[in-house]
Design an enzyme around this catalytic site. Structure first.
Site, PDB file in Angstrom:
ATOM      1  N   HIS A 147      -9.230   1.088  -1.486  1.00  0.00           N
ATOM      2  CA  HIS A 147      -8.598   1.141  -0.156  1.00  0.00           C
ATOM      3  C   HIS A 147      -9.584   1.385   0.978  1.00  0.00           C
ATOM      4  O   HIS A 147      -9.189   1.558   2.121  1.00  0.00           O
ATOM      5  CB  HIS A 147      -7.524   2.235  -0.115  1.00  0.00           C
ATOM      6  N   GLN A 155      -9.500   7.228  -5.329  1.00  0.00           N
ATOM      7  CA  GLN A 155      -8.856   6.396  -4.307  1.00  0.00           C
ATOM      8  C   GLN A 155      -8.226   7.201  -3.162  1.00  0.00           C
ATOM      9  O   GLN A 155      -8.248   6.776  -2.011  1.00  0.00           O
ATOM     10  CB  GLN A 155      -7.778   5.552  -4.995  1.00  0.00           C
ATOM     11  N   GLU A 199      -4.610   3.070   3.942  1.00  0.00           N
ATOM     12  CA  GLU A 199      -3.405   3.894   4.054  1.00  0.00           C
ATOM     13  C   GLU A 199      -3.484   4.853   5.229  1.00  0.00           C
ATOM     14  O   GLU A 199      -2.743   5.836   5.304  1.00  0.00           O
ATOM     15  CB  GLU A 199      -3.139   4.637   2.741  1.00  0.00           C
ATOM     16  N   ASP A 301       1.186   6.675 -12.437  1.00  0.00           N
ATOM     17  CA  ASP A 301       1.566   5.571 -11.545  1.00  0.00           C
ATOM     18  C   ASP A 301       1.330   4.264 -12.312  1.00  0.00           C
ATOM     19  O   ASP A 301       2.261   3.695 -12.884  1.00  0.00           O
ATOM     20  CB  ASP A 301       0.724   5.657 -10.256  1.00  0.00           C
ATOM     21  N   LYS A 326       7.856   3.367  -7.614  1.00  0.00           N
ATOM     22  CA  LYS A 326       7.613   2.296  -6.635  1.00  0.00           C
ATOM     23  C   LYS A 326       8.558   1.139  -6.943  1.00  0.00           C
ATOM     24  O   LYS A 326       8.359   0.425  -7.932  1.00  0.00           O
ATOM     25  CB  LYS A 326       6.174   1.790  -6.750  1.00  0.00           C
ATOM     26  N   HIS A 354       5.191   4.488  -1.344  1.00  0.00           N
ATOM     27  CA  HIS A 354       4.843   3.231  -0.659  1.00  0.00           C
ATOM     28  C   HIS A 354       3.797   2.471  -1.476  1.00  0.00           C
ATOM     29  O   HIS A 354       3.409   2.914  -2.557  1.00  0.00           O
ATOM     30  CB  HIS A 354       4.263   3.578   0.725  1.00  0.00           C
ATOM     31  N   ARG A 355       3.288   1.358  -0.929  1.00  0.00           N
ATOM     32  CA  ARG A 355       2.112   0.664  -1.450  1.00  0.00           C
ATOM     33  C   ARG A 355       1.038   0.665  -0.370  1.00  0.00           C
ATOM     34  O   ARG A 355       1.329   0.940   0.799  1.00  0.00           O
ATOM     35  CB  ARG A 355       2.441  -0.804  -1.821  1.00  0.00           C
ATOM     36  N   SER A 356      -0.169   0.296  -0.750  1.00  0.00           N
ATOM     37  CA  SER A 356      -1.239   0.281   0.258  1.00  0.00           C
ATOM     38  C   SER A 356      -1.008  -0.822   1.293  1.00  0.00           C
ATOM     39  O   SER A 356      -1.404  -0.683   2.445  1.00  0.00           O
ATOM     40  CB  SER A 356      -2.600   0.142  -0.412  1.00  0.00           C
ATOM     41  N   LYS A 377       5.340   9.840  -1.118  1.00  0.00           N
ATOM     42  CA  LYS A 377       3.937   9.532  -0.859  1.00  0.00           C
ATOM     43  C   LYS A 377       3.921   8.314   0.045  1.00  0.00           C
ATOM     44  O   LYS A 377       4.327   7.223  -0.360  1.00  0.00           O
ATOM     45  CB  LYS A 377       3.270   9.224  -2.201  1.00  0.00           C
TER      46      LYS A 377
HETATM   47  P1  PGA Z   1      -1.653   0.403  -4.342  1.00  0.00           P
HETATM   48  O1  PGA Z   1      -2.140   1.906  -4.370  1.00  0.00           O
HETATM   49  O2  PGA Z   1      -0.448   0.294  -3.519  1.00  0.00           O
HETATM   50  O3  PGA Z   1      -2.868  -0.308  -3.763  1.00  0.00           O
HETATM   51  O4  PGA Z   1      -1.412   0.015  -5.786  1.00  0.00           O
HETATM   52  C1  PGA Z   1      -1.267   2.982  -4.268  1.00  0.00           C
HETATM   53  C2  PGA Z   1      -1.398   3.909  -5.439  1.00  0.00           C
HETATM   54  O5  PGA Z   1      -2.216   3.667  -6.356  1.00  0.00           O
HETATM   55  O6  PGA Z   1      -0.685   4.904  -5.500  1.00  0.00           O
HETATM   56 ZN    ZN Z   2      -1.550   5.523  -7.540  1.00  0.00          ZN
END
Ligand code: PGA
Ligand code: ZN
Length: 408
Positions: A147, A155, A199, A301, A326, A354-356, A377
């Site tokens: 990210h 991350q 993010e 996740d 998610k 959410h997502r990135s 989150k």
């Molecule tokens: P992503 O990352 O939306 O890029 O998959 C978010 C996360 O890993 O929680």
């Molecule tokens: Zn994650």
């Protein structure tokens, strides 16, 4: 009854294309759902339809040519029946025919339109009799991994405002920490390094995990919230797992080395949350780490990808105390609810996420309140696609005086 289901291409927060689907019922009552998109996806996620040039036209076509016909005339309040109709129409294990992006945007649009038709808030419509509360936010204020453009392998560095009486107080305290962090970075590296990652967190030129933890923890202490705001990380470790080893902090570490690595960090810093610390196939080491770190919510996740099949394995092996939820990882709200309920029944903490790659659709804020989720989150407290969720939670608190409690 459903009169029209129509998809179109829109853009997301990374400047990529994604799909928005509108559902229309009687009297022109209509709402939409957007599909977010991940960058560090789990390999077992349902597939999004996208062509080689990045267009999601194949998903739009799936909505306009197949889903719209199949759902036409159905009662919009029958979420389960509608989702099952789409699942059957798709007919694949990973939603590769219609696309998880086509399906989740429709599924969300169905719920939002039904709520609108009934004149209800979305969280009340979905949550029904469940008691509602405002989830605790996990705010990603320092970005690394896929990210950001820096060299950090972890991350996400999260702050978690736990000990507050109201959501708004917790969120505004998090803003103080975010600002203090930016000031620290300006002092140490120069203002140019306060540029943001995907993010909305800062992404300074750091290389080691400890340096990032140190900076964020200093920001918490300097803001005066040492006993109220704690730390969390999302390692997204599958992304730096290469040939059986983890490449982090300038060295290669074995999976067992990583257990010590995290234990050591948790000793030095108040890390109460740790997501995806290992590769997405290593259920066993998740279990070992969780049993070792009693005061940390180890969370899956990429490990589970919002799929009950993998959560069942995690429950058997006692892999984690927490799960990320998610909706777009699985493709329908009905399956998202099943996953959530299985976690709840097993006293596993839930984190609606959410997502990135996001849009201004704030649906997940309502979803988290509807399900009485422990956490949400949704990134840094900055950038429109993240603030839309926080602002919706502020609005819900303001209108309904829901409680904010320590859910650790
Ligand atoms: P992503 O990352 O939306 O890029 O998959 C978010 C996360 O890993 O929680
Ligand atoms: Zn994650």
């Amino acid at each position: 009854a459903i009169k029209k289901v129509k998809g179109m291409e829109i853009i997301d927060s990374r400047g990529n294309r994604t799909i928005r689907t509108f559902v229309t019922i009687e009297k022109g009552i209509s709402s939409f759902g957007d599909a977010p998109a991940g960058a560090s996806k789990g390999s077992r996620e349902a597939l999004e339809l996208r062509d080689s040039k990045g267009s999601v036209k194949p998903a739009v076509d799936a909505v306009n040519n197949y889903i719209s016909t199949a759902l036409s005339g159905l009662d919009v309040r029958r979420q389960r029946e509608i989702d099952l109709t789409m699942i059957k129409l798709d007919g694949t294990e990973n939603k590769s025919k219609l696309g998880a992006n086509a399906m989740i945007s429709t599924s969300i649009a169905i719920a939002k339109t039904a709520a609108l038709g009934l004149g209800m808030d979305i969280f009340n419509y979905i949550g029904g009799g469940r008691s509602h509360s405002i989830p605790i936010p996990l705010l990603n204020i320092l970005n690394g991994g896929l990210h950001a453009g820096n060299s950090l392998k972890i991350q996400e560095f999260l702050i978690i405002p736990v000990n507050f009486d109201k959501f708004s107080e917790a969120l505004f305290a998090a803003l103080d920490v975010y600002k203090t962090l930016k000031n620290l970075i300006t002092e140490r590296f120069g203002k140019i390094y306060t540029a943001l990652g995907d993010e909305g967190g800062v992404a300074p030129p750091l290389e080691k995990t400890e340096d990032a933890l140190d900076l964020v923890y200093t920001a918490i202490k300097n803001s005066g919230y040492e006993d109220k705001i704690f730390l969390g990380m999302d390692a997204a470790a599958s992304d730096f797992y290469v040939d059986g080893e983890y490449e982090i902090d300038g060295s290669k570490k074995s999976p067992d080395d990583m257990i010590e690595y995290y234990a050591n960090l948790a000793n030095q810093y108040p890390i109460i949350y740790l997501e995806d610390p290992f590769d997405e196939n290593d259920f066993k080491r998740f279990s070992i780490l969780q049993s070792k770190l009693k005061n940390t919510i180890v969370t899956g996740d990429d490990l589970y990808t919002t799929n009950v099949k993998y959560l069942k394995k995690g429950i058997e092996e006692k892999s984690t105390k927490g799960v990320i939820v998610k909706p777009n990882q699985i493709g329908t709200l009905t399956e998202t609810f099943q996953f959530f309920d299985l976690a709840r029944e097993n006293s596993i903490k839930t984190i609606i996420s959410h997502r990135s790659g996001e849009t201004e659709d704030n649906f997940i804020a309502d979803l988290a309140v509807a399900l009485n989720s422990d956490f949400i989150k949704t990134g840094a407290p900055a950038r429109g696609e993240r603030t839309s969720k926080y602002n919706r939670l502020l609005e819900i608190e303001n209108n309904y005086c829901l409680e904010y409690k320590n859910k650790l």
